[in-house]
Design a protein around this motif. Structure first.
Motif, PDB file in Angstrom:
ATOM      1  N   UNK A   6       0.837  -1.192   0.000  1.00  0.00           N
ATOM      2  CA  UNK A   6       0.000   0.000   0.000  1.00  0.00           C
ATOM      3  C   UNK A   6       0.872   1.241   0.000  1.00  0.00           C
ATOM      4  N   UNK A   7       0.422   2.330  -0.643  1.00  0.00           N
ATOM      5  CA  UNK A   7       1.213   3.573  -0.579  1.00  0.00           C
ATOM      6  C   UNK A   7       1.356   4.015   0.879  1.00  0.00           C
ATOM      7  N   UNK A   8       2.530   4.519   1.189  1.00  0.00           N
ATOM      8  CA  UNK A   8       2.789   4.956   2.563  1.00  0.00           C
ATOM      9  C   UNK A   8       2.122   6.294   2.817  1.00  0.00           C
ATOM     10  N   UNK A   9       1.412   6.382   3.927  1.00  0.00           N
ATOM     11  CA  UNK A   9       0.862   7.645   4.394  1.00  0.00           C
ATOM     12  C   UNK A   9       1.942   8.382   5.173  1.00  0.00           C
ATOM     13  N   UNK A  10       1.833   9.696   5.257  1.00  0.00           N
ATOM     14  CA  UNK A  10       2.744  10.499   6.069  1.00  0.00           C
ATOM     15  C   UNK A  10       2.130  10.663   7.449  1.00  0.00           C
ATOM     16  N   UNK A  11       2.844  10.205   8.466  1.00  0.00           N
ATOM     17  CA  UNK A  11       2.345  10.262   9.841  1.00  0.00           C
ATOM     18  C   UNK A  11       3.147  11.308  10.612  1.00  0.00           C
ATOM     19  N   UNK A  12       2.445  12.261  11.190  1.00  0.00           N
ATOM     20  CA  UNK A  12       3.095  13.277  12.025  1.00  0.00           C
ATOM     21  C   UNK A  12       3.015  12.820  13.474  1.00  0.00           C
ATOM     22  N   UNK A  13       4.186  12.704  14.111  1.00  0.00           N
ATOM     23  CA  UNK A  13       4.284  12.243  15.489  1.00  0.00           C
ATOM     24  C   UNK A  13       4.821  13.369  16.369  1.00  0.00           C
ATOM     25  N   UNK A  14       4.268  13.479  17.556  1.00  0.00           N
ATOM     26  CA  UNK A  14       4.837  14.375  18.570  1.00  0.00           C
ATOM     27  C   UNK A  14       5.421  13.485  19.651  1.00  0.00           C
ATOM     28  N   UNK A  31       6.955   7.864   7.225  1.00  0.00           N
ATOM     29  CA  UNK A  31       5.985   7.049   6.494  1.00  0.00           C
ATOM     30  C   UNK A  31       5.362   6.029   7.443  1.00  0.00           C
ATOM     31  N   UNK A  32       4.091   5.734   7.256  1.00  0.00           N
ATOM     32  CA  UNK A  32       3.456   4.788   8.186  1.00  0.00           C
ATOM     33  C   UNK A  32       3.919   3.359   7.985  1.00  0.00           C
ATOM     34  N   UNK A 110       2.533  10.695  20.288  1.00  0.00           N
ATOM     35  CA  UNK A 110       1.150  10.889  19.853  1.00  0.00           C
ATOM     36  C   UNK A 110       1.126  11.041  18.339  1.00  0.00           C
ATOM     37  N   UNK A 111       0.197  10.336  17.703  1.00  0.00           N
ATOM     38  CA  UNK A 111      -0.044  10.526  16.275  1.00  0.00           C
ATOM     39  C   UNK A 111      -0.917  11.777  16.155  1.00  0.00           C
ATOM     40  N   UNK A 112      -0.328  12.848  15.618  1.00  0.00           N
ATOM     41  CA  UNK A 112      -1.062  14.110  15.494  1.00  0.00           C
ATOM     42  C   UNK A 112      -1.834  14.207  14.189  1.00  0.00           C
ATOM     43  N   UNK A 113      -1.309  13.575  13.155  1.00  0.00           N
ATOM     44  CA  UNK A 113      -1.938  13.717  11.846  1.00  0.00           C
ATOM     45  C   UNK A 113      -1.485  12.576  10.952  1.00  0.00           C
ATOM     46  N   UNK A 114      -2.365  12.162  10.064  1.00  0.00           N
ATOM     47  CA  UNK A 114      -2.029  11.187   9.031  1.00  0.00           C
ATOM     48  C   UNK A 114      -2.510  11.763   7.708  1.00  0.00           C
ATOM     49  N   UNK A 115      -1.568  11.942   6.777  1.00  0.00           N
ATOM     50  CA  UNK A 115      -1.914  12.449   5.452  1.00  0.00           C
ATOM     51  C   UNK A 115      -1.803  11.309   4.448  1.00  0.00           C
ATOM     52  N   UNK A 116      -2.758  11.213   3.538  1.00  0.00           N
ATOM     53  CA  UNK A 116      -2.725  10.134   2.543  1.00  0.00           C
ATOM     54  C   UNK A 116      -1.439  10.147   1.734  1.00  0.00           C
ATOM     55  N   UNK A 117      -1.002   8.943   1.410  1.00  0.00           N
ATOM     56  CA  UNK A 117       0.206   8.798   0.621  1.00  0.00           C
ATOM     57  C   UNK A 117       0.021   9.292  -0.797  1.00  0.00           C
ATOM     58  N   UNK A 121       7.102   8.291  -1.688  1.00  0.00           N
ATOM     59  CA  UNK A 121       7.082   7.856  -0.281  1.00  0.00           C
ATOM     60  C   UNK A 121       7.612   8.982   0.603  1.00  0.00           C
ATOM     61  N   UNK A 122       6.915   9.307   1.700  1.00  0.00           N
ATOM     62  CA  UNK A 122       7.399  10.366   2.594  1.00  0.00           C
ATOM     63  C   UNK A 122       8.747   9.987   3.205  1.00  0.00           C
ATOM     64  N   UNK A 123       9.619  10.984   3.353  1.00  0.00           N
ATOM     65  CA  UNK A 123      10.906  10.767   4.020  1.00  0.00           C
ATOM     66  C   UNK A 123      10.798  11.232   5.460  1.00  0.00           C
ATOM     67  N   UNK A 124      11.539  10.564   6.330  1.00  0.00           N
ATOM     68  CA  UNK A 124      11.558  10.962   7.737  1.00  0.00           C
ATOM     69  C   UNK A 124      12.177  12.353   7.845  1.00  0.00           C
ATOM     70  N   UNK A 125      11.500  13.228   8.590  1.00  0.00           N
ATOM     71  CA  UNK A 125      12.021  14.577   8.801  1.00  0.00           C
ATOM     72  C   UNK A 125      11.464  15.138  10.096  1.00  0.00           C
TER      73      UNK A 125
END
Length: 190
Positions: A6-14, A31-32, A110-117, A121-125
Motif C-alpha cells: 500500500x502507498x505509505x501515508x505520512x504520519x506526524x508524530x509528537x 511514512x506509516x 502521539x499521532x497528530x496527523x495522518x496524510x494520505x500517501x 514515499x514520505x521521508x523521515x524529517x
C-alpha cells in the motif's frame, strides 16, 4: 524494507520526553510503513540520543524491542518486520517509547496527523521541537534535574565535572531542527 504494498501515508508524530523540565519534545513526519527498528533510529536522532542503549516500544500493552543474546523478557516481541502502521492498527493514536533501561527514559508519542500517501514515499524529517535532550549518560530524569542545578551553579563542588560530561557545551534551551534533519538525511531509514 517496507512492510506492505500500500502507498505509505505520512504520519506526524509528537514525541515528548516524560518527567523533564524544561519540557523536551520533537515533531517528526515518517511514512506509516516505516519498520520499528528504523522508527527507533528516527526517534533517537530526533531526540538527540546516541543510540547506544536498548529500547522498546509499547503499543496498547503490546511491547516490541530488539532481540539481544541474553533476552530475558519473553513479553517483548521482536520488532523486526513490524511497521508503525501494523503496530498502531486501525484506531490506536499513541504509544510509549522507552530508551536506556538503566536511566529509564520514557517518551510519550502521539499521532497528530495522518496524510494520505502520494506518488512519492514520505521521508523521515523533523518539523519542530523544543529544548535540548539530556546528555546520554546523565542517568535518568531525577539525575538530569540535579545535573541542570549543578551546571547552573559555578560554585557547586561538582560544577566542573558536570560540565565535562558535555565538553562544557550543554545548553538546556538549545534545539536545532536543521541539525536533526541533517542527521536524518545521513542515515538510511526505510
Amino acid at each position: 524494507m517496507t512492510s506492505s504494498i500500500l502507498p505509505a501515508n505520512a504520519v506526524q508524530l509528537r514525541i515528548m520526553l516524560l518527567d523533564t523540565m524544561p519540557n523536551v519534545w520533537r515533531r517528526v513526519v515518517v511514512p506509516d510503513d516505516i519498520e520499528l527498528p528504523d522508527l527507533h533510529t528516527v526517534l533517537v536522532l530526533a531526540m538527540g540520543w546516541q543510540g547506544w542503549q536498548p529500547h522498546e516500544f509499547e503499543f496498547d500493552a503490546v511491547r516490541f524491542g530488539e532481540p539481544v543474546e541474553d533476552w530475558i523478557d519473553d513479553q517483548i516481541r521482536n520488532e523486526h518486520r513490524v511497521s508503525l502502521r501494523k503496530a498502531l492498527g486501525p484506531t490506536l493514536r499513541h504509544f510509549e517509547y522507552r530508551y536506556d533501561y538503566a536511566a529509564r527514559w520514557r517518551h510519550w508519542v502521539i499521532v497528530e496527523n495522518i496524510r494520505p500517501g502520494g506518488p512519492r514515499r514520505p521521508r523521515a524529517r523533523c518539523t519542530g521541537g523544543r529544548h535540548a535532550c539530556p546528555p546520554e549518560h546523565v542517568g535518568g530524569a531525577a539525575r538530569y534535574r540535579e545535573f541542570l542545578r549543578i551546571i547552573a551553579d559555578p560554585e557547586h563542588a561538582d560544577h566542573e565535572y558536570a560540565r565535562s560530561l558535555t565538553d562544557g557545551l550543554f545548553d538546556p534551551q538549545a534545539f536545532s531542527r536543521e541539525t536533526v534533519n541533517a542527521m536524518l538525511r545521513e542515515v538510511e531509514v526505510a
